[in-house]
Design a protein around this motif. Sequence first.
Motif, PDB file in Angstrom:
ATOM      1  N   VAL A 133     -14.364  29.939 -40.927  1.00 40.84           N
ATOM      2  CA  VAL A 133     -13.955  30.110 -39.527  1.00 40.84           C
ATOM      3  C   VAL A 133     -14.496  28.956 -38.684  1.00 40.84           C
ATOM      4  O   VAL A 133     -13.759  28.360 -37.882  1.00 40.84           O
ATOM      5  CB  VAL A 133     -14.410  31.476 -38.971  1.00 40.84           C
ATOM      6  CG1 VAL A 133     -14.274  31.542 -37.458  1.00 40.84           C
ATOM      7  CG2 VAL A 133     -13.630  32.605 -39.628  1.00 40.84           C
ATOM      8  N   ASN A 134     -15.761  28.607 -38.855  1.00 40.02           N
ATOM      9  CA  ASN A 134     -16.351  27.511 -38.078  1.00 40.02           C
ATOM     10  C   ASN A 134     -15.676  26.177 -38.392  1.00 40.02           C
ATOM     11  O   ASN A 134     -15.457  25.359 -37.487  1.00 40.02           O
ATOM     12  CB  ASN A 134     -17.858  27.425 -38.324  1.00 40.02           C
ATOM     13  CG  ASN A 134     -18.602  28.566 -37.665  1.00 40.02           C
ATOM     14  OD1 ASN A 134     -18.141  29.146 -36.684  1.00 40.02           O
ATOM     15  ND2 ASN A 134     -19.755  28.916 -38.213  1.00 40.02           N
ATOM     16  N   ASP A 135     -15.340  25.942 -39.682  1.00 40.43           N
ATOM     17  CA  ASP A 135     -14.628  24.714 -40.046  1.00 40.43           C
ATOM     18  C   ASP A 135     -13.264  24.667 -39.381  1.00 40.43           C
ATOM     19  O   ASP A 135     -12.846  23.634 -38.852  1.00 40.43           O
ATOM     20  CB  ASP A 135     -14.447  24.616 -41.566  1.00 40.43           C
ATOM     21  CG  ASP A 135     -15.737  24.270 -42.298  1.00 40.43           C
ATOM     22  OD1 ASP A 135     -16.727  23.892 -41.640  1.00 40.43           O
ATOM     23  OD2 ASP A 135     -15.735  24.392 -43.545  1.00 40.43           O
ATOM     24  N   VAL A 136     -12.541  25.789 -39.403  1.00 44.53           N
ATOM     25  CA  VAL A 136     -11.206  25.841 -38.800  1.00 44.53           C
ATOM     26  C   VAL A 136     -11.291  25.586 -37.299  1.00 44.53           C
ATOM     27  O   VAL A 136     -10.515  24.792 -36.753  1.00 44.53           O
ATOM     28  CB  VAL A 136     -10.517  27.196 -39.096  1.00 44.53           C
ATOM     29  CG1 VAL A 136      -9.248  27.352 -38.269  1.00 44.53           C
ATOM     30  CG2 VAL A 136     -10.221  27.329 -40.583  1.00 44.53           C
ATOM     31  N   ILE A 137     -12.235  26.230 -36.627  1.00 48.07           N
ATOM     32  CA  ILE A 137     -12.377  26.035 -35.177  1.00 48.07           C
ATOM     33  C   ILE A 137     -12.695  24.576 -34.868  1.00 48.07           C
ATOM     34  O   ILE A 137     -12.116  23.984 -33.953  1.00 48.07           O
ATOM     35  CB  ILE A 137     -13.461  26.979 -34.593  1.00 48.07           C
ATOM     36  CG1 ILE A 137     -13.042  28.442 -34.748  1.00 48.07           C
ATOM     37  CG2 ILE A 137     -13.767  26.633 -33.136  1.00 48.07           C
ATOM     38  CD1 ILE A 137     -11.734  28.804 -34.087  1.00 48.07           C
ATOM     39  N   GLY A 138     -13.597  23.974 -35.622  1.00 46.39           N
ATOM     40  CA  GLY A 138     -13.917  22.556 -35.422  1.00 46.39           C
ATOM     41  C   GLY A 138     -12.712  21.659 -35.642  1.00 46.39           C
ATOM     42  O   GLY A 138     -12.456  20.738 -34.861  1.00 46.39           O
ATOM     43  N   ASN A 139     -11.944  21.940 -36.704  1.00 49.57           N
ATOM     44  CA  ASN A 139     -10.747  21.150 -36.992  1.00 49.57           C
ATOM     45  C   ASN A 139      -9.685  21.337 -35.913  1.00 49.57           C
ATOM     46  O   ASN A 139      -9.013  20.376 -35.524  1.00 49.57           O
ATOM     47  CB  ASN A 139     -10.173  21.520 -38.359  1.00 49.57           C
ATOM     48  CG  ASN A 139     -11.089  21.109 -39.497  1.00 49.57           C
ATOM     49  OD1 ASN A 139     -11.962  20.253 -39.341  1.00 49.57           O
ATOM     50  ND2 ASN A 139     -10.916  21.726 -40.648  1.00 49.57           N
ATOM     51  N   LEU A 140      -9.519  22.577 -35.433  1.00 48.80           N
ATOM     52  CA  LEU A 140      -8.558  22.828 -34.350  1.00 48.80           C
ATOM     53  C   LEU A 140      -8.975  22.097 -33.081  1.00 48.80           C
ATOM     54  O   LEU A 140      -8.136  21.501 -32.392  1.00 48.80           O
ATOM     55  CB  LEU A 140      -8.438  24.328 -34.066  1.00 48.80           C
ATOM     56  CG  LEU A 140      -7.610  25.138 -35.044  1.00 48.80           C
ATOM     57  CD1 LEU A 140      -7.731  26.628 -34.724  1.00 48.80           C
ATOM     58  CD2 LEU A 140      -6.151  24.692 -35.030  1.00 48.80           C
ATOM     59  N   ARG A 141     -10.251  22.153 -32.777  1.00 52.72           N
ATOM     60  CA  ARG A 141     -10.745  21.467 -31.573  1.00 52.72           C
ATOM     61  C   ARG A 141     -10.436  19.964 -31.670  1.00 52.72           C
ATOM     62  O   ARG A 141      -9.935  19.369 -30.722  1.00 52.72           O
ATOM     63  CB  ARG A 141     -12.249  21.694 -31.412  1.00 52.72           C
ATOM     64  CG  ARG A 141     -12.802  21.142 -30.114  1.00 52.72           C
ATOM     65  CD  ARG A 141     -14.297  21.357 -29.957  1.00 52.72           C
ATOM     66  NE  ARG A 141     -14.642  22.758 -29.985  1.00 52.72           N
ATOM     67  CZ  ARG A 141     -15.484  23.313 -30.857  1.00 52.72           C
ATOM     68  NH1 ARG A 141     -16.056  22.589 -31.793  1.00 52.72           N
ATOM     69  NH2 ARG A 141     -15.764  24.591 -30.793  1.00 52.72           N
ATOM     70  N   ASP A 142     -10.711  19.367 -32.835  1.00 53.36           N
ATOM     71  CA  ASP A 142     -10.422  17.949 -33.023  1.00 53.36           C
ATOM     72  C   ASP A 142      -8.925  17.668 -32.894  1.00 53.36           C
ATOM     73  O   ASP A 142      -8.516  16.714 -32.242  1.00 53.36           O
ATOM     74  CB  ASP A 142     -10.908  17.473 -34.389  1.00 53.36           C
ATOM     75  CG  ASP A 142     -12.429  17.468 -34.510  1.00 53.36           C
ATOM     76  OD1 ASP A 142     -13.125  17.554 -33.469  1.00 53.36           O
ATOM     77  OD2 ASP A 142     -12.927  17.390 -35.652  1.00 53.36           O
ATOM     78  N   MET A 143      -8.096  18.519 -33.521  1.00 52.66           N
ATOM     79  CA  MET A 143      -6.655  18.340 -33.480  1.00 52.66           C
ATOM     80  C   MET A 143      -6.131  18.447 -32.048  1.00 52.66           C
ATOM     81  O   MET A 143      -5.308  17.640 -31.613  1.00 52.66           O
ATOM     82  CB  MET A 143      -5.996  19.430 -34.353  1.00 52.66           C
ATOM     83  CG  MET A 143      -4.486  19.371 -34.408  1.00 52.66           C
ATOM     84  SD  MET A 143      -3.742  20.810 -35.233  1.00 52.66           S
ATOM     85  CE  MET A 143      -4.556  20.803 -36.811  1.00 52.66           C
ATOM     86  N   LEU A 144      -6.630  19.426 -31.303  1.00 50.37           N
ATOM     87  CA  LEU A 144      -6.154  19.662 -29.938  1.00 50.37           C
ATOM     88  C   LEU A 144      -6.653  18.587 -28.966  1.00 50.37           C
ATOM     89  O   LEU A 144      -5.976  18.285 -27.988  1.00 50.37           O
ATOM     90  CB  LEU A 144      -6.545  21.062 -29.472  1.00 50.37           C
ATOM     91  CG  LEU A 144      -5.810  22.174 -30.203  1.00 50.37           C
ATOM     92  CD1 LEU A 144      -6.488  23.519 -29.948  1.00 50.37           C
ATOM     93  CD2 LEU A 144      -4.347  22.207 -29.785  1.00 50.37           C
ATOM     94  N   ASP A 145      -7.826  18.031 -29.227  1.00 51.30           N
ATOM     95  CA  ASP A 145      -8.320  16.963 -28.356  1.00 51.30           C
ATOM     96  C   ASP A 145      -7.454  15.711 -28.503  1.00 51.30           C
ATOM     97  O   ASP A 145      -7.401  14.883 -27.607  1.00 51.30           O
ATOM     98  CB  ASP A 145      -9.782  16.635 -28.676  1.00 51.30           C
ATOM     99  CG  ASP A 145     -10.740  17.539 -27.916  1.00 51.30           C
ATOM    100  OD1 ASP A 145     -10.353  18.075 -26.848  1.00 51.30           O
ATOM    101  OD2 ASP A 145     -11.878  17.721 -28.388  1.00 51.30           O
ATOM    102  N   LYS A 146      -6.763  15.575 -29.649  1.00 56.10           N
ATOM    103  CA  LYS A 146      -5.879  14.425 -29.875  1.00 56.10           C
ATOM    104  C   LYS A 146      -4.441  14.716 -29.465  1.00 56.10           C
ATOM    105  O   LYS A 146      -3.599  13.834 -29.510  1.00 56.10           O
ATOM    106  CB  LYS A 146      -5.910  14.041 -31.354  1.00 56.10           C
ATOM    107  CG  LYS A 146      -7.268  13.541 -31.803  1.00 56.10           C
ATOM    108  CD  LYS A 146      -7.298  13.319 -33.293  1.00 56.10           C
ATOM    109  CE  LYS A 146      -8.730  13.001 -33.736  1.00 56.10           C
ATOM    110  NZ  LYS A 146      -8.860  13.041 -35.190  1.00 56.10           N
ATOM    111  N   ALA A 147      -4.157  15.971 -29.101  1.00 54.90           N
ATOM    112  CA  ALA A 147      -2.761  16.353 -28.772  1.00 54.90           C
ATOM    113  C   ALA A 147      -2.332  15.811 -27.427  1.00 54.90           C
ATOM    114  O   ALA A 147      -3.092  15.564 -26.554  1.00 54.90           O
ATOM    115  CB  ALA A 147      -2.631  17.883 -28.784  1.00 54.90           C
TER     116      ALA A 147
END
Length: 147
Positions: A133-147
């Motif tokens: 869950v923590n890995d997914v949230i971190g990856n989503l945060r990174d993905m969304l910051d680049k969106a």
Amino acid sequence: MRLSFEGEFSVGAGPDTVYEVLVDPLRVGRAFPDVSDIVREDDRYTAKARVGVGHLKGTVTIRFSVASRPEEKAAEVTGTMTGVQSTATFTIAFKVLGADGGSTVRWRFEADIRGLLGSLGQSLVQGAVERIVNDVIGNLRDMLDKA
């Protein structure tokens, strides 16, 4: 075995952009470690994932659907996982809120795990799922910051 996690995170992208990404399983699937082969079948999706909890390792099949509520910038993903002599049902819910030129995402994950995975120790399984869950949230945060 029941598991439940919840939290929130903030990103610089606006609510419309964040919501658009979060209701797209093909994009969000890239945030999950060891997930492959996400396929759309009408209004449902199927994915394969590698799992490893303690000595139990293998491939699981995940079937899920997304119920979106665009007017609320909210959605709920419900599904099942089968494999490694185990089954699970899960729900992932989120709501996107506007915040200081960006967005805050409030999320909740709940699962009911049965079979071999469910028979492993609560702390072992909870720790493994929490890391994912923590890995997914971190990856989503990174993905969304680049969106």
